[in-house]
Design a protein around this motif. Structure first.
Motif, PDB file in Angstrom:
ATOM      1  N   THR B  33       0.813  -1.213   0.000  1.00 36.59           N
ATOM      2  CA  THR B  33       0.000   0.000   0.000  1.00 36.59           C
ATOM      3  C   THR B  33       0.852   1.272   0.000  1.00 36.59           C
ATOM      4  OG1 THR B  33      -1.616  -1.234   1.229  1.00 36.59           O
ATOM      5  CG2 THR B  33      -1.930   1.116   1.144  1.00 36.59           C
ATOM      6  N   GLY B  34       1.932   1.248   0.773  1.00 38.29           N
ATOM      7  CA  GLY B  34       2.785   2.435   0.867  1.00 38.29           C
ATOM      8  C   GLY B  34       3.391   2.779  -0.477  1.00 38.29           C
ATOM      9  N   SER B  37       0.853   3.915  -3.135  1.00 35.48           N
ATOM     10  CA  SER B  37       0.448   5.313  -2.966  1.00 35.48           C
ATOM     11  C   SER B  37       1.522   6.261  -3.456  1.00 35.48           C
ATOM     12  CB  SER B  37       0.143   5.608  -1.503  1.00 35.48           C
ATOM     13  OG  SER B  37      -0.847   4.732  -1.056  1.00 35.48           O
ATOM     14  N   ASN B  38       2.757   5.794  -3.475  1.00 32.87           N
ATOM     15  CA  ASN B  38       3.844   6.620  -3.994  1.00 32.87           C
ATOM     16  C   ASN B  38       4.070   6.382  -5.483  1.00 32.87           C
ATOM     17  OD1 ASN B  38       4.560   8.115  -1.703  1.00 32.87           O
ATOM     18  ND2 ASN B  38       5.691   6.387  -0.865  1.00 32.87           N
ATOM     19  N   CYS B  71       8.770   1.020   3.842  1.00 36.70           N
ATOM     20  CA  CYS B  71       7.803   1.936   3.241  1.00 36.70           C
ATOM     21  C   CYS B  71       8.325   3.372   3.120  1.00 36.70           C
ATOM     22  CB  CYS B  71       6.520   1.940   4.057  1.00 36.70           C
ATOM     23  SG  CYS B  71       5.914   0.296   4.416  1.00 36.70           S
ATOM     24  N   GLU B  72       9.168   3.758   4.056  1.00 37.49           N
ATOM     25  CA  GLU B  72       9.696   5.120   4.078  1.00 37.49           C
ATOM     26  C   GLU B  72      10.390   5.473   2.762  1.00 37.49           C
ATOM     27  OE1 GLU B  72       9.432   7.225   6.711  1.00 37.49           O
ATOM     28  OE2 GLU B  72      10.429   8.786   5.547  1.00 37.49           O
ATOM     29  N   TYR B 259      -9.473  -2.928   3.841  1.00 39.53           N
ATOM     30  CA  TYR B 259      -8.420  -3.628   3.102  1.00 39.53           C
ATOM     31  C   TYR B 259      -8.938  -4.296   1.816  1.00 39.53           C
ATOM     32  CZ  TYR B 259      -5.602  -3.322   7.422  1.00 39.53           C
ATOM     33  OH  TYR B 259      -4.902  -2.902   8.513  1.00 39.53           O
ATOM     34  N   VAL B 382      10.335   4.338   8.759  1.00 35.77           N
ATOM     35  CA  VAL B 382       8.994   3.812   8.973  1.00 35.77           C
ATOM     36  C   VAL B 382       8.802   2.578   8.110  1.00 35.77           C
ATOM     37  CG1 VAL B 382       6.596   4.346   8.453  1.00 35.77           C
ATOM     38  CG2 VAL B 382       7.997   6.032   9.586  1.00 35.77           C
ATOM     39  N   GLY B 383       8.162   1.559   8.659  1.00 37.12           N
ATOM     40  CA  GLY B 383       7.904   0.377   7.834  1.00 37.12           C
ATOM     41  C   GLY B 383       7.529  -0.843   8.637  1.00 37.12           C
TER      42      GLY B 383
END
Lengths: 157, 616
Positions: B33-34, B37-38, B71-72, B259, B382-383
């Protein structure tokens, strides 16, 4: 967006058919109804109650218990500001306040032109993107107050 | 193609293995998801186009995988077999990356990870500090397989644990092994999985059900999401093994409505497993019959509680029931039911394949194996991280997480979601396991780990959780419903500077009553965020109550914002974002905030490029 005055409730019958009239699937049926009409119309509850032979009050109990359901029509675009813990400590509340000011409404409300509904949600599970805003299916991560107008502009057309 | 026996499954695996060219270049684009979104979907498309444009389709393959965890730094892209790890990949960079990595057989320096301490580039995933300290068992497939392709899972030894149990093990032996491994429920409670299976198996009933709890509601947690999205077959295989051991023919996976991708990937996986004869009647030609149904949640946090979840599956409002009725004896439709969390199920095939001793060789005395945590909040990296039980909080937050953003001071780490607590700095060196976290008044929970820095107000955090729980309490029992309301009233007045001297004592008493009187775990653990913050950060409560101050500068009613004229560069950015036009000042001259108009929304503080806005 206009709310159609006449609603085709045969859709409700089709949904009931899909789940083979199984009353234990009523939550799934309500989910489909919510997707179809963007809310749970009173008439749909009546229709469902007759079809499944369970009381309307039982269906309303479910429809008001779960957040997925709304008894009033939602706007064309749903703006969900995440207020999960990670978003909260990275300023999620300030973002939701910002949206309230921009859209001139309170969370949970819909704009008079039925364009936007603003919701705050408890966690979208994409915490690495905090603070996060979701418009319909699209995620906007690392939101700032400055970005609010840019995001809304895309949907204002 | 239906597989009629274990032999046919193994033949399929061997055929797939023989067809695989290990030297073939494969580009793994993260579809978590991360990263999505990027823009990772666009990046994947750009790679596909570039592969065609370069006419290298034959030697290069592209795979969209589940979450890689970091994710970061997304979107993440890994090239194998080289093992080159690219981060923050953009669509524009794709042709150059392909050219350097595949055609020139080197790497694109600009998109490598750079160690912030040594400033050196790191080429391989395994050498990056974020990954180096991790033990990725449950997340082993994430980032390596395409979750929508069952053959990819079979190639990575998927369904071999199922082969093993069907050919060599009796149901009781499986339960023995799970019990011996020491696996404890990953959803929060930490109950021994093997023991739960045995009770369900022994309970009387015409049918037995098994459930996978994918209603990951703890704010700040997204491990189960990533497992369901990235390795759905791992969960399904665990459930089939459980069904065989317990004697069940019907399973449910309850997935929260937030989800949709998890639902999509699970549905695809179930469909593919059915087509192969891995689900349905006579699995792999054996007498075992078992099938799985997906239930989408309706958006109610309490449905993560086992009895509420079952009520919801049965088509009712998800209200919990008293705990003396055991799910293992009277669960779904009053039949024996075994409920485990997503991560627990995903551990099962690993234990069967590698043996209980392998599993229990990692961890602490009473907490074995690994645990996946979502490391979020004020932390640099973050992750999603998976570590052996017993690693210290400091190792997780500082070695893997890279420390606190902007090198601020660490204040607390929150574990266990709304049922957990906030752990202060003096306990950073405790080993993380079920028992140690409970001793500190917090809990393991499902694995959310939210790091807080000096700019976080602990009273505000407590109020945040109570507000969350007021919203999510089902309202059935009084201690939870009313206790939470009273707590919220008191915490709100404290954060507004209207706190009374006796408030801390009242909060503690209320918490005590709720722990003893509530019907389910939601109410019984609801006071934890308040009680732990009082225990470890009492001075912050006192500052709010006695001095009417918020030391962290968060509580709106207790702060004021002003602009330091010496630092202000007069860029007008703050004036532009101010929604109440409280900021005046000419271009390139210091600005001033009109205190009468200011609503203390901190928008100016956030946008100021030179940190000239001061909170007092």
């Amino acid at each position: 967006m206009e709310i159609p005055m006449t609603i085709d409730f045969s859709k409700v019958d089709q949904i009931v058919q899909k789940y083979e009239h199984n009353a234990s699937k009523v939550i799934l049926m309500l989910q489909d109804i919510q997707t179809e009409f963007r809310y749970i119309p009173q008439e749909a509850v009546t229709r469902l109650s007759e079809n499944l032979r369970i009381s309307e009050s039982q269906i309303f109990h479910i429809a008001t218990f779960y957040k997925a359901f709304s008894l009033t029509p939602r706007g064309e675009h749903e703006v969900r500001v995440c207020l999960g813990t990670a978003c909260h400590i990275r300023g999620g509340k300030r973002i939701s306040d910002g949206f309230e000011r921009s859209l001139n409404l309170k969370a949970g409300e819909t704009t008079p032109d039925a364009k936007f509904t603003l919701e705050t949600v408890n966690c979208l599970g994409a915490c690495a993107l905090a603070p996060l805003v979701q418009v319909d299916e699209e995620n906007y991560g690392k939101m700032t107050i400055e970005k609010i107008e840019t995001v809304l502009k895309q949907y204002r057309k | 193609m239906r597989l009629e026996s274990v032999t046919q499954l193994e033949e399929l695996r061997n055929r797939l293995l023989s067809e695989r060219d290990p030297s073939k270049n494969t580009i793994f684009v993260c579809g978590g998801t991360g990263c999505l979104s990027n823009g990772s979907a666009l990046v994947a498309e750009a790679f596909r186009d570039e592969i065609s444009a370069q006419n290298i389709d034959a030697s290069v393959e592209l795979k969209m995988t589940g979450c890689h965890g970091f994710c970061e730094r997304g979107p993440l892209v890994v090239f194998r077999p080289q093992g080159i790890f690219y981060q923050k990949v953009t669509v524009k960079s794709v042709p150059e990356i392909v050219k350097k990595t595949i055609i020139e057989k080197t790497h694109h320096e600009q998109y490598l990870y750079k160690d912030p301490n040594t400033k050196e580039s790191v080429t391989h995933e395994a050498d990056i500090p974020f990954y180096k300290h991790q033990v990725r068992w449950v997340l082993g497939h994430n980032g390596k397989i395409d979750p929508t392709n069952i053959d990819g899972y079979i190639l990575e030894n998927g369904y071999s644990a199922l082969s093993k149990v069907l050919t060599t093990m009796q149901p009781d032996e499986i339960i023995d092994q799970i019990e011996k491994s020491g696996l404890r429920g990953r959803g929060g409670g930490g109950f021994l999985t093997g023991r739960k299976w045995r009770t369900t198996k022994k309970a009387e009933g015409e049918v037995r059900y098994i459930i996978c709890n994918g209603d990951e509601g703890d704010p700040g947690a997204f491990m189960d999401r990533s497992i369901m999205e990235g390795d759905p077959h791992g969960v399904i295989e665990g459930m089939i093994i459980g069904a065989y051991a317990i004697g069940s023919s019907k399973g449910y996976i309850y997935v929260r409505m937030e989800y949709p991708l998890a639902v999509k990937n699970l549905l695809k996986a179930i469909e593919d497993a059915r087509a192969y004869g891995l689900l349905g009647k006579n699995i792999l030609g054996t007498p075992l019959s078992f099938d799985i149904e997906i239930n989408r949640g309706g958006g109610a946090f309490v449905c993560g509680e086992s009895s509420a979840l079952m009520t919801s599956i049965m088509g009712k409002a998800g209200e919990p029931r008293a705990k003396y009725i055991h799910t293992s004896e009277k669960g779904l439709w009053d039949m024996p039911t075994n409920l485990n969390n997503v991560e627990t199920w995903a551990n099962v095939p690993l234990i069967i394949s590698n043996g209980p001793d392998w599993f229990s060789s990692v961890g602490t005395q009473n907490s074995k194996g690994t645990k996946v945590f979502s490391l979020v909040g004020s932390v640099k990296n973050v992750g999603l991280v998976e570590v052996p039980m017993g690693l210290t909080l400091r190792e997780i937050i500082f070695d893997i997480g890279g420390g606190i953003i902007k090198d601020r001071k660490f204040k607390a780490v929150q574990t266990g979601g709304p049922s957990g607590g906030c752990i202060p700095e003096q306990y950073l060196d405790i080993p993380v396991d079920f028992d140690e976290l409970s001793k500190l008044g917090s809990m393991m929970g499902s694995g959310g780990m939210i790091v807080m820095d000096e700019n976080t107000c602990m009273v505000d955090v407590a109020r945040y959780f109570i507000n969350f729980l007021v919203d999510e309490s089902c309202g059935k029992c009084t201690p939870c419903r009313e206790g939470l309301r009273q707590m919220l009233t008191i915490l709100t007045r404290i954060t507004k500077g209207e706190g009374r001297a006796e408030d801390i004592k009242i909060l503690e008493d209320l918490g005590d009553g709720m722990i003893w009187g509530s019907l389910c775990a939601l109410g019984g653990s609801a006071p934890n965020p308040v009680l732990t913050t009082i225990q470890y950060f009492r001075n912050e409560y006192e500052a709010h109550i006695e001095k009417k101050q918020c030391p962290a500068g968060v509580c709106t009613e207790l702060i004021s914002l002003s602009i330091n004229p010496d630092a202000c560069i007069g860029c007008r950015r703050c004036a532009k974002v101010c929604s109440v036009s409280a900021i005046a000042g000419e271009n390139k001259k210091p600005h001033v905030i009109d205190q009468k108009l200011c609503i203390r929304c901190r928008a100016c503080y956030e946008v100021c490029p030179v940190d000239a806005v001061i909170i007092t």
